[in-house]
Design a protein around this motif. Structure first.
Motif, PDB file in Angstrom:
ATOM      1  N   ALA A   1     124.931  10.369  74.986  1.00 46.33           N
ATOM      2  CA  ALA A   1     125.769   9.334  74.373  1.00 46.33           C
ATOM      3  C   ALA A   1     127.032   9.095  75.177  1.00 46.33           C
ATOM      4  N   GLU A   2     127.627  10.161  75.710  1.00 50.56           N
ATOM      5  CA  GLU A   2     128.825  10.009  76.536  1.00 50.56           C
ATOM      6  C   GLU A   2     128.515   9.258  77.824  1.00 50.56           C
ATOM      7  N   MET A   3     127.347   9.513  78.389  1.00 55.09           N
ATOM      8  CA  MET A   3     126.945   8.810  79.619  1.00 55.09           C
ATOM      9  C   MET A   3     126.732   7.323  79.362  1.00 55.09           C
ATOM     10  N   GLU A   4     126.372   6.986  78.129  1.00 53.39           N
ATOM     11  CA  GLU A   4     126.193   5.573  77.762  1.00 53.39           C
ATOM     12  C   GLU A   4     127.522   4.891  77.486  1.00 53.39           C
ATOM     13  N   GLY A   5     128.620   5.664  77.528  1.00 52.90           N
ATOM     14  CA  GLY A   5     129.940   5.077  77.338  1.00 52.90           C
ATOM     15  C   GLY A   5     130.447   5.091  75.915  1.00 52.90           C
ATOM     16  N   ALA A   6     129.773   5.835  75.019  1.00 48.70           N
ATOM     17  CA  ALA A   6     130.206   5.884  73.620  1.00 48.70           C
ATOM     18  C   ALA A   6     131.483   6.717  73.501  1.00 48.70           C
ATOM     19  N   SER A   7     132.392   6.262  72.654  1.00 46.06           N
ATOM     20  CA  SER A   7     133.637   6.996  72.430  1.00 46.06           C
ATOM     21  C   SER A   7     133.371   8.205  71.536  1.00 46.06           C
ATOM     22  N   LYS A   8     134.344   9.128  71.525  1.00 41.89           N
ATOM     23  CA  LYS A   8     134.218  10.323  70.681  1.00 41.89           C
ATOM     24  C   LYS A   8     134.050   9.938  69.216  1.00 41.89           C
ATOM     25  N   PHE A   9     134.862   8.995  68.781  1.00 41.95           N
ATOM     26  CA  PHE A   9     134.799   8.575  67.381  1.00 41.95           C
ATOM     27  C   PHE A   9     133.419   8.019  67.051  1.00 41.95           C
TER      28      PHE A   9
ATOM     29  N   ILE B   1     126.243   9.694  65.356  1.00 44.12           N
ATOM     30  CA  ILE B   1     125.258  10.712  65.736  1.00 44.12           C
ATOM     31  C   ILE B   1     125.493  12.029  65.007  1.00 44.12           C
ATOM     32  N   VAL B   2     126.685  12.578  65.188  1.00 45.38           N
ATOM     33  CA  VAL B   2     126.936  13.941  64.703  1.00 45.38           C
ATOM     34  C   VAL B   2     126.916  14.020  63.184  1.00 45.38           C
ATOM     35  N   ILE B   3     127.726  13.197  62.518  1.00 46.74           N
ATOM     36  CA  ILE B   3     127.839  13.279  61.054  1.00 46.74           C
ATOM     37  C   ILE B   3     126.507  12.976  60.356  1.00 46.74           C
ATOM     38  N   PRO B   4     125.735  11.946  60.780  1.00 45.19           N
ATOM     39  CA  PRO B   4     124.412  11.749  60.150  1.00 45.19           C
ATOM     40  C   PRO B   4     123.473  12.938  60.322  1.00 45.19           C
ATOM     41  N   MET B   5     123.597  13.664  61.432  1.00 39.71           N
ATOM     42  CA  MET B   5     122.732  14.822  61.665  1.00 39.71           C
ATOM     43  C   MET B   5     123.123  16.006  60.779  1.00 39.71           C
ATOM     44  N   MET B   6     124.304  15.951  60.200  1.00 37.73           N
ATOM     45  CA  MET B   6     124.793  17.055  59.386  1.00 37.73           C
ATOM     46  C   MET B   6     124.545  16.825  57.894  1.00 37.73           C
ATOM     47  N   ARG B   7     123.627  15.975  57.563  1.00 38.29           N
ATOM     48  CA  ARG B   7     123.327  15.699  56.155  1.00 38.29           C
ATOM     49  C   ARG B   7     123.000  16.964  55.353  1.00 38.29           C
ATOM     50  N   PRO B   8     122.196  17.905  55.875  1.00 34.95           N
ATOM     51  CA  PRO B   8     121.934  19.137  55.111  1.00 34.95           C
ATOM     52  C   PRO B   8     123.198  19.947  54.830  1.00 34.95           C
ATOM     53  N   VAL B   9     124.158  19.938  55.759  1.00 35.95           N
ATOM     54  CA  VAL B   9     125.405  20.678  55.547  1.00 35.95           C
ATOM     55  C   VAL B   9     126.221  20.012  54.445  1.00 35.95           C
ATOM     56  N   PHE B  10     126.267  18.679  54.465  1.00 36.88           N
ATOM     57  CA  PHE B  10     126.962  17.957  53.401  1.00 36.88           C
ATOM     58  C   PHE B  10     126.354  18.290  52.044  1.00 36.88           C
ATOM     59  N   LEU B  11     125.042  18.324  51.981  1.00 39.71           N
ATOM     60  CA  LEU B  11     124.359  18.618  50.725  1.00 39.71           C
ATOM     61  C   LEU B  11     124.658  20.038  50.259  1.00 39.71           C
ATOM     62  N   SER B  12     124.640  20.986  51.189  1.00 35.13           N
ATOM     63  CA  SER B  12     124.945  22.378  50.829  1.00 35.13           C
ATOM     64  C   SER B  12     126.382  22.518  50.345  1.00 35.13           C
ATOM     65  N   ALA B  13     127.311  21.852  51.032  1.00 33.88           N
ATOM     66  CA  ALA B  13     128.715  21.909  50.619  1.00 33.88           C
ATOM     67  C   ALA B  13     128.893  21.301  49.232  1.00 33.88           C
ATOM     68  N   PHE B  14     128.195  20.203  48.985  1.00 32.22           N
ATOM     69  CA  PHE B  14     128.284  19.559  47.663  1.00 32.22           C
ATOM     70  C   PHE B  14     127.794  20.490  46.567  1.00 32.22           C
ATOM     71  N   VAL B  15     126.679  21.159  46.798  1.00 35.31           N
ATOM     72  CA  VAL B  15     126.113  22.058  45.786  1.00 35.31           C
ATOM     73  C   VAL B  15     127.080  23.210  45.496  1.00 35.31           C
TER      74      VAL B  15
END
Length: 291
Positions: free
Chosen positions: A189-197, A203-217
């Motif tokens: 993604a960085e090579m494609e010119g995407a910013s950190k934000f 990419i990162v936050i959508p991939m962390m859906r299981p962590v969000f669910l665990s934190a919610f529980v």
């Protein structure tokens, strides 16, 4: 003979613990369910009245106040703890030099009991000795922060203390999730010119859906059974401004001598927790089967 011993020794070692859990956890849950359908007051009674206690429970103004407070407290507690925990995790994920120092500092509040947290924040927020008194001593006479004495604002002091206690733990969950993201994807993604934000948002936050669910529980479970923090911080007051289902259950069971009503409120709390945990376990099992 040796093989049979190897098979039975672990079972014999675990049997006492299993038996104690069966009796003192699940047995008492069933007994609470039975008491909720009896006319029990100061002492248990076998006078069966069916769902009358549940009907009475939802007609009580104090119980409805406790549910409203739980909704407000739970929403703010989960939302703020999750957002703050995620921000702290992203900060530490930048490989900053002070990570080894900051991480235990953020995690430290979770090592304290809720009684200690509630007592400490009660001192901080008390207008006579806390933040307001300190500001006045420094010459800022117009400063006011008396939420803990204000019926309309007291519930937010519980949110503040609970968020302070739990956000570091949520940070640790999110940090573990961030460290588990495939770095090759991020480099691409960085090579494609995407910013950190954009990388984190897309990419990162959508991939962390299981962590969000665990934190919610975890946070929802803590919110529903919140008792000691409220008792230490506000005592459920002023008035009943910070009454929650757990404090309601205790007061009606042991103070007002309405054991049947108190047991019915405990069963409602159990149903709330099950309504969160069962879908979570189902989703985990389903995702495990798909793999």
């Amino acid at each position: 003979m040796v093989d049979r011993l190897r098979e039975w020794v672990p079972r014999l070692v675990l049997a006492p613990s299993f038996l104690l859990i069966l009796v003192f956890v699940y047995g008492f849950i069933l007994y609470s369910g039975y008491l909720s359908m009896t006319n029990s007051r100061m002492l248990p009674s076998n006078d069966w009245i069916g769902v009358a206690n549940y009907v009475k429970l939802f007609k009580l103004k104090h119980w409805n106040t406790a549910l409203i407070n739980l909704g407000l407290f739970g929403f703010l507690y989960i939302a703020i703890s999750s957002c703050l925990g995620l921000l702290l995790a992203i900060l530490l994920d930048q490989k900053i030099r002070a990570e080894g120092v900051l991480r235990p500092i953020f995690l430290y509040p979770m090592a304290l009991s809720f009684i200690v947290t509630g007592t400490a924040w009660k001192w901080f927020l008390d207008p006579g000795i806390g933040i307001e008194a300190t500001m006045h001593a420094w010459g800022w006479e117009s400063f006011q922060f008396n939420w803990i004495k204000d019926r309309s604002m007291a519930i937010y002091t519980v949110v503040i203390a609970a968020v302070w206690q739990s956000s570091g733990f949520v940070m640790a969950m999110f940090l573990a999730g961030l460290r588990g993201v495939d770095t090759e994807i991020l480099k691409a993604a960085e090579m494609e010119g995407a910013s950190k934000f954009r990388i984190y948002r897309k990419i990162v936050i959508p991939m962390m859906r299981p962590v969000f669910l665990s934190a919610f529980v975890v946070l929802a479970h803590l919110a529903i059974k919140a008792y000691d923090l409220v008792i230490a911080l506000t005592g459920g007051g002023p008035g009943r401004a910070t009454e929650l289902p757990a404090t309601f259950m205790y007061s009606y069971t042991f103070t007002r001598n309405q054991m049947g009503v108190g047991a019915s409120s405990a069963i409602i709390m159990l149903v709330m927790i099950f309504s969160i945990i069962i879908p979570y376990l189902y989703s985990e099992m389903k995702s495990g089967d798909s793999k």
